[in-house]
Design an enzyme around this catalytic site. Structure first.
Site, PDB file in Angstrom:
ATOM      1  N   LYS A   1       0.794  -1.238   0.000  1.00  0.00           N
ATOM      2  CA  LYS A   1       0.000   0.000   0.000  1.00  0.00           C
ATOM      3  C   LYS A   1       0.827   1.291   0.000  1.00  0.00           C
ATOM      4  CE  LYS A   1      -3.236  -1.109  -0.690  1.00  0.00           C
ATOM      5  NZ  LYS A   1      -3.470  -1.788  -2.018  1.00  0.00           N
TER       6      LYS A   1
ATOM      7  N   SER B   1      -4.698   2.824   4.024  1.00  0.00           N
ATOM      8  CA  SER B   1      -4.844   2.187   2.715  1.00  0.00           C
ATOM      9  C   SER B   1      -4.903   0.665   2.868  1.00  0.00           C
ATOM     10  CB  SER B   1      -3.672   2.589   1.821  1.00  0.00           C
ATOM     11  OG  SER B   1      -3.798   2.020   0.539  1.00  0.00           O
TER      12      SER B   1
ATOM     13  N   HIS C   1       7.076  -7.544  -2.356  1.00  0.00           N
ATOM     14  CA  HIS C   1       7.008  -6.834  -1.071  1.00  0.00           C
ATOM     15  C   HIS C   1       8.027  -7.411  -0.099  1.00  0.00           C
ATOM     16  CE1 HIS C   1       3.544  -4.502  -2.125  1.00  0.00           C
ATOM     17  NE2 HIS C   1       2.664  -5.477  -2.064  1.00  0.00           N
TER      18      HIS C   1
HETATM   19  P1  A3P Z   1      -4.986   4.727  -1.133  1.00  0.00           P
HETATM   20  O1  A3P Z   1      -5.633   3.477  -0.636  1.00  0.00           O
HETATM   21  O2  A3P Z   1      -4.537   5.633  -0.020  1.00  0.00           O
HETATM   22  O3  A3P Z   1      -5.806   5.455  -2.130  1.00  0.00           O
HETATM   23  P2  A3P Z   1      -0.058  -0.344  -3.640  1.00  0.00           P
HETATM   24  O4  A3P Z   1      -0.050  -0.263  -5.116  1.00  0.00           O
HETATM   25  O5  A3P Z   1       1.292  -0.406  -3.029  1.00  0.00           O
HETATM   26  O6  A3P Z   1      -1.002  -1.391  -3.149  1.00  0.00           O
HETATM   27  O7  A3P Z   1      -0.608   1.053  -3.113  1.00  0.00           O
HETATM   28  C1  A3P Z   1      -1.951   1.441  -3.342  1.00  0.00           C
HETATM   29  C2  A3P Z   1      -2.102   2.887  -2.960  1.00  0.00           C
HETATM   30  O8  A3P Z   1      -1.488   3.717  -3.970  1.00  0.00           O
HETATM   31  C3  A3P Z   1      -3.570   3.303  -2.902  1.00  0.00           C
HETATM   32  O9  A3P Z   1      -3.637   4.303  -1.887  1.00  0.00           O
HETATM   33  C4  A3P Z   1      -3.768   3.860  -4.304  1.00  0.00           C
HETATM   34  O10 A3P Z   1      -4.878   4.705  -4.437  1.00  0.00           O
HETATM   35  C5  A3P Z   1      -2.451   4.605  -4.496  1.00  0.00           C
HETATM   36  N1  A3P Z   1      -2.178   4.895  -5.907  1.00  0.00           N
HETATM   37  C6  A3P Z   1      -2.179   4.039  -6.956  1.00  0.00           C
HETATM   38  N2  A3P Z   1      -1.928   4.682  -8.106  1.00  0.00           N
HETATM   39  C7  A3P Z   1      -1.766   5.988  -7.777  1.00  0.00           C
HETATM   40  C8  A3P Z   1      -1.489   7.168  -8.544  1.00  0.00           C
HETATM   41  N3  A3P Z   1      -1.355   7.133  -9.864  1.00  0.00           N
HETATM   42  N4  A3P Z   1      -1.382   8.335  -7.866  1.00  0.00           N
HETATM   43  C9  A3P Z   1      -1.520   8.389  -6.536  1.00  0.00           C
HETATM   44  N5  A3P Z   1      -1.797   7.314  -5.755  1.00  0.00           N
HETATM   45  C10 A3P Z   1      -1.909   6.117  -6.383  1.00  0.00           C
END
Ligand code: A3P
Length: 291
Positions: A48, A137, A106
């Site tokens: 996340k 998140s 991860h």
């Molecule tokens: P949130 O749940 O706070 O919105 P991962 O890919 O490591 O699982 O992380 C997911 C998080 O990154 C989510 O956060 C998601 O919305 C955010 N995220 C994914 N793409 C993004 C982008 N282009 N810009 C900003 N945040 C992004």
């Protein structure tokens, strides 16, 4: 309440969701004996933290700014999820992938595959995010867990406690991030922060491209930044869903900095400062907690 956490295997000391495999010993061997190639690129993070985001940037850098509706899990497979997955359509044979391989993981620094030969090291891009937004998140991701039936149920109050205590997938946030932070000056490691990408995406796309020895025009850098903005990625949301019937991707939720403020009570914030933030003090690693 009768809340229960996600079920894990202990694989090389790391909590790995048990829905990824039914053979944790095989997965441990797969990771330990994984042969990296010098042109592999790993995007590594604590869950996340912006993994999907950085993966998409890297993929577009390697594909001249193309946009693909192919699922990202196939374009950029997730090592510990897909190596020994029991469902056939989720199983990836990394040995059979053509170079350059783009790999999500991860894993902690010490468990991530690397070459024994110093001159033959591949590249690792690590992305870290402020742990308060990570925890929120991660909690929202439990909605997706429920669909997969991994045993988790419970409110934020319960999840935030598990997070602080390291009783979640990939264990303690602070250990994970510090393990990689110590390597940040290695020539084959690029350490990024979610909040920096949020502040200035084009210059971070350039930083990533430079690290990967790719020379991109300004036009292409800007286009990739635009296509990899939250809005840009939402337009191609299908690529980040597991099942096409899913309404939205669990990897694209809000994409903001500071959302944690509406989840943290003063008591939780105090506990978090003491038990999570205290452990990174004096290491030089700092985060922005608001945009
Ligand atoms: P949130 O749940 O706070 O919105 P991962 O890919 O490591 O699982 O992380 C997911 C998080 O990154 C989510 O956060 C998601 O919305 C955010 N995220 C994914 N793409 C993004 C982008 N282009 N810009 C900003 N945040 C992004």
């Amino acid at each position: 309440g009768e809340w229960t956490s996600e079920k894990y295997w202990n694989v090389l000391g790391v909590n790995i969701p048990d829905i990824f495999t039914n053979d944790p010993a095989l997965l441990a061997d797969y990771i330990v004996y994984f042969d990296t190639r010098a042109d592999d690129v790993f995007v590594v993070s604590y869950p996340k933290s912006g993994t999907t985001w950085v993966q998409e940037i890297v993929w577009q850098i390697y594909n001249e700014g193309a946009i693909s509706s192919e699922k990202q899990i196939y374009r950029f497979p997730f090592l510990e999820d897909t190596a020994c997955n029991m469902s056939e359509h989720m199983q990836i044979d990394f040995k059979a992938l053509p170079s350059p391989r783009l790999i999500k993981s991860h894993l902690t620094y010490s468990t991530t595959p690397r070459s024994a030969n110093k001159d033959d090291q591949c590249k690792y891009i690590y992305v870290a995010r402020n742990p308060k937004d990570v925890a929120v998140s991660y909690f929202h991701f439990t909605e997706h867990w429920k669909k997969e039936g991994n045993g988790y149920n419970g409110p934020w109050e319960f999840f935030s406690k598990l997070f602080i205590e390291g009783n979640v997938g990939w264990n303690f946030w602070n250990d994970h991030v510090l393990g990689w932070w110590k390597q940040k000056d290695d020539p084959n490691v690029l350490f990024l922060k979610y909040e920096d990408l949020h502040k200035d995406l084009p210059s971070n796309v350039r930083r990533i491209a430079n690290f990967l020895n790719k020379t991109l025009s300004d036009e292409l850098i800007n286009r990739i930044a635009e296509q990899c903005s939250f809005k840009g990625m939402k337009k191609n949301e299908i690529s980040y869903k597991f099942e096409s019937e899913e309404k939205t991707s669990p990897y694209l939720r809000k994409g903001v900095v500071g959302g944690w403020k509406s989840y943290f009570t003063p008591e939780l914030n105090e506990r978090f400062e003491k038990e999570v933030m205290e452990k990174i003090k004096g290491t030089g690693l700092e985060f922005d907690f608001e945009a």
